[in-house]
Design a protein around this motif. Sequence first.
Motif, PDB file in Angstrom:
ATOM      1  N   GLN A  24       0.837  -1.207   0.000  1.00 22.05           N
ATOM      2  CA  GLN A  24       0.000   0.000   0.000  1.00 22.05           C
ATOM      3  C   GLN A  24       0.877   1.265   0.000  1.00 22.05           C
ATOM      4  O   GLN A  24       0.636   2.201  -0.749  1.00 22.05           O
ATOM      5  N   ALA A  25       1.908   1.253   0.830  1.00 19.76           N
ATOM      6  CA  ALA A  25       2.782   2.432   0.928  1.00 19.76           C
ATOM      7  C   ALA A  25       3.497   2.686  -0.401  1.00 19.76           C
ATOM      8  O   ALA A  25       3.620   3.831  -0.853  1.00 19.76           O
ATOM      9  N   ARG A  27       2.441   1.807  -3.341  1.00 19.39           N
ATOM     10  CA  ARG A  27       1.434   2.294  -4.299  1.00 19.39           C
ATOM     11  C   ARG A  27       1.200   3.794  -4.072  1.00 19.39           C
ATOM     12  O   ARG A  27       1.257   4.600  -5.002  1.00 19.39           O
ATOM     13  N   ASP A  28       0.951   4.178  -2.810  1.00 20.94           N
ATOM     14  CA  ASP A  28       0.627   5.573  -2.501  1.00 20.94           C
ATOM     15  C   ASP A  28       1.742   6.511  -2.957  1.00 20.94           C
ATOM     16  O   ASP A  28       1.489   7.624  -3.412  1.00 20.94           O
ATOM     17  N   LYS A  29       2.966   6.037  -2.828  1.00 21.55           N
ATOM     18  CA  LYS A  29       4.123   6.847  -3.218  1.00 21.55           C
ATOM     19  C   LYS A  29       4.079   7.200  -4.706  1.00 21.55           C
ATOM     20  O   LYS A  29       4.579   8.227  -5.133  1.00 21.55           O
ATOM     21  N   VAL A  31       1.168   6.931  -7.011  1.00 23.64           N
ATOM     22  CA  VAL A  31      -0.055   7.388  -7.695  1.00 23.64           C
ATOM     23  C   VAL A  31       0.040   8.885  -7.960  1.00 23.64           C
ATOM     24  O   VAL A  31       0.372   9.662  -7.066  1.00 23.64           O
ATOM     25  N   SER A  33      -1.830  12.416  -9.395  1.00 22.95           N
ATOM     26  CA  SER A  33      -3.183  12.945  -9.560  1.00 22.95           C
ATOM     27  C   SER A  33      -3.532  13.107 -11.042  1.00 22.95           C
ATOM     28  O   SER A  33      -4.698  13.039 -11.420  1.00 22.95           O
ATOM     29  N   LYS A 417       7.892  10.452  -7.836  1.00 25.42           N
ATOM     30  CA  LYS A 417       6.904   9.961  -8.807  1.00 25.42           C
ATOM     31  C   LYS A 417       7.444  10.038 -10.233  1.00 25.42           C
ATOM     32  O   LYS A 417       6.714  10.362 -11.166  1.00 25.42           O
ATOM     33  N   THR A 559      -0.038  -1.039  -7.515  1.00 29.31           N
ATOM     34  CA  THR A 559       0.779   0.109  -7.884  1.00 29.31           C
ATOM     35  C   THR A 559       0.301   0.607  -9.260  1.00 29.31           C
ATOM     36  O   THR A 559      -0.173  -0.189 -10.073  1.00 29.31           O
ATOM     37  N   GLY A 567      -3.826   3.737 -11.672  1.00 27.83           N
ATOM     38  CA  GLY A 567      -4.254   3.785 -10.265  1.00 27.83           C
ATOM     39  C   GLY A 567      -5.694   4.201 -10.087  1.00 27.83           C
ATOM     40  O   GLY A 567      -6.205   4.192  -8.965  1.00 27.83           O
TER      41      GLY A 567
END
Length: 606
Positions: A24-25, A27-29, A31, A33, A417, A559, A567
């Motif tokens: 999860q971490a 993936r969050d790193k 994604v 916007s 990113k 991811t 995402g």
Amino acid sequence: MSAEMNKRYHNLGFDPEQLRAKYQAERDKRVRSEGNDQYRDVTDQFAHFLNDPYVKPGYAREPLTDQVDVVIVGGGFGGMLAGARLRQAGVENIRIIEAGGDFGGTWYWNRYPGAQCDIESYCYLPLLEELGYMPKEKYSYAPEIYEHSQRIGQAFDLYENTCFQTKVECITWEEDAATWLITTDRDDVMRARFVVMACGPLNRPKLPAVEGIEDFEGHSFHTSRWDYDYTGGDHEGNLHKLSDKRIGVIGTGATAIQSVPYVGEHAKALYVFQRTPSSVDLRGNSPTDSQWAQSLTPGWQRARRENFNDMVLGKPVEQDLVNDGWTEIFRDLMSVVPKENPDDMSPEQISELAEMADFRKMNSIRDRVDQVVEDKEAAEALKPWYRQFCKRPTFNDEYLPTFNRENVMLVDTSESKGIERITKNGIVANGVEYELDCIIFATGFEVGTSYTRRAGFEVIGQGGETLTDHFADGLKTLHGFSSHGFPNCFQMGGLSQNGGSVNLTSVLDDHAQHIGYIIKEVLSRGASYVHPTQEAETAWVDTIRSLAINSQAYFEACTPGYYNNEGYVAPGVGIMGQGYAPGANAFNNLMAQWRNSGDLAGMQIK
Ligand code: NDP
């Protein structure tokens, strides 16, 4: 985890909760916007990225103004198979329109060093039995596949009426004449009763919309237009002109995994800019065993393809005929289902077990990185932290060792990113400017953008409705092949509301045969056109969406990448959730029943 699972997995050797949190971490790193908007159009000052490096400049011909029965757009395997199967069905008056200078599609454009098919050649190369050809190795390199395209072109007389180096600009339905009007960039104004669009799912290269990309003063190209004039050498390597060059490769997907070892071997310095590492498993290629080849009996290729399709869908099979990295993934997943009373397990239990098997598999992929890559920091960055089918798995024996070379450096850009910007001198990542002579964009192809944008032309159907408008809220088709208001117009692709498989060519062949059947039916019934009814189209979209729901949670946790619309998972968007979830074999059975019923159910015939 349930107590029962705990018992079964008492020796897991890992903590599932910890892994879930890590995934999860990571993936969050990553994604962003902007989603798909993080990529830019390859137009205007970037249009040269699409130039064809494989043809001599200056080709010219007279515009065509004639009419044929069928125009096929695209001369890759999809278009060629449509042509071959139409010929077999007795439809002779066909024309292929192809942007490249020869047949091959993906394999015409992608000639980068090391290009190879990840799918077993005996399953991947179409029409092997019909053409009496046996691939040289278990995994074919690009030149052999490209040659096979030409073999198909010759065997089915497809060269005869094909327009190469020609791009369709627009296709418009003419109701009175019941024909399609096709205009091209060579001023053709031709007509056809039927159109088959085989434009390929990944045909439009993309570039990152990163600040300063237009400022770079060095050389640059996209992997799908490899510049051998600049690098020297050929697909086998020997990129001798790079010996005094500092090269930056952006991207670490399947293409980079195959080409980076060759660049690393020859460049003075190579910087690999990575955002998300691929999972890299063993390749293990081998020459074809001639005794085995001679032992094959008629129908073997279809049987092998069906066996592979079932394996990669996790369906039980008596024997794994292909026995490779793909099928191993699923053998491993299935091994967790208990042999006795498997039906007693709930879907939740099965999915939990599958997750455990996935953790185990990905742990072995990560362990392999530690075993091969000497630099601890690089090894850490090269480990993929996601479930195996979040991104396309890759198989390669040379990629990871490349990072042990002194001239090769991995630049991990995950915290920002991706790369920050491009300057006139090179690439900035993590606040550091890397000076480069050349940037190679291994940044892939458009997937989440509209169908017509990727095709490169608009389709204007009945009442002036465009296909772009028709698909504005997602694909709307019957069986993935045709849409209401677009008579005698068929799509091939394999990623669109029909049976899909990672072995795309088998799917294309099945689709070619189905479309060939419909066209033949229309011609032999003396009808002027067919298209799906509104009701049948709506019902099919509902079927696709209701069956796809199960994969939504999986891809939401992934991811970002083109498998999950960067995402942003939504029904009908991107490639996931667009296919017929029960798989290619089930879809083929459904289509066989549909054809056997003989009434073109769900289609309006005029
Ligand atoms: P991909 O889309 O798989 O990879 C693009 C790469 O570019 C990713 O690593 C992506 O990172 C990276 N990237 C994009 N933007 C940035 C940025 N701003 N900064 C840093 N990195 C960036 O393209 P490929 O050409 O590698 O592969 C496309 C597909 O083609 C494959 O998935 C496969 O289906 C097919 N293929 C098949 C082969 C075969 O053997 N049959 C061989 C090669 C390709 P991130 O992952 O973070 O988005």
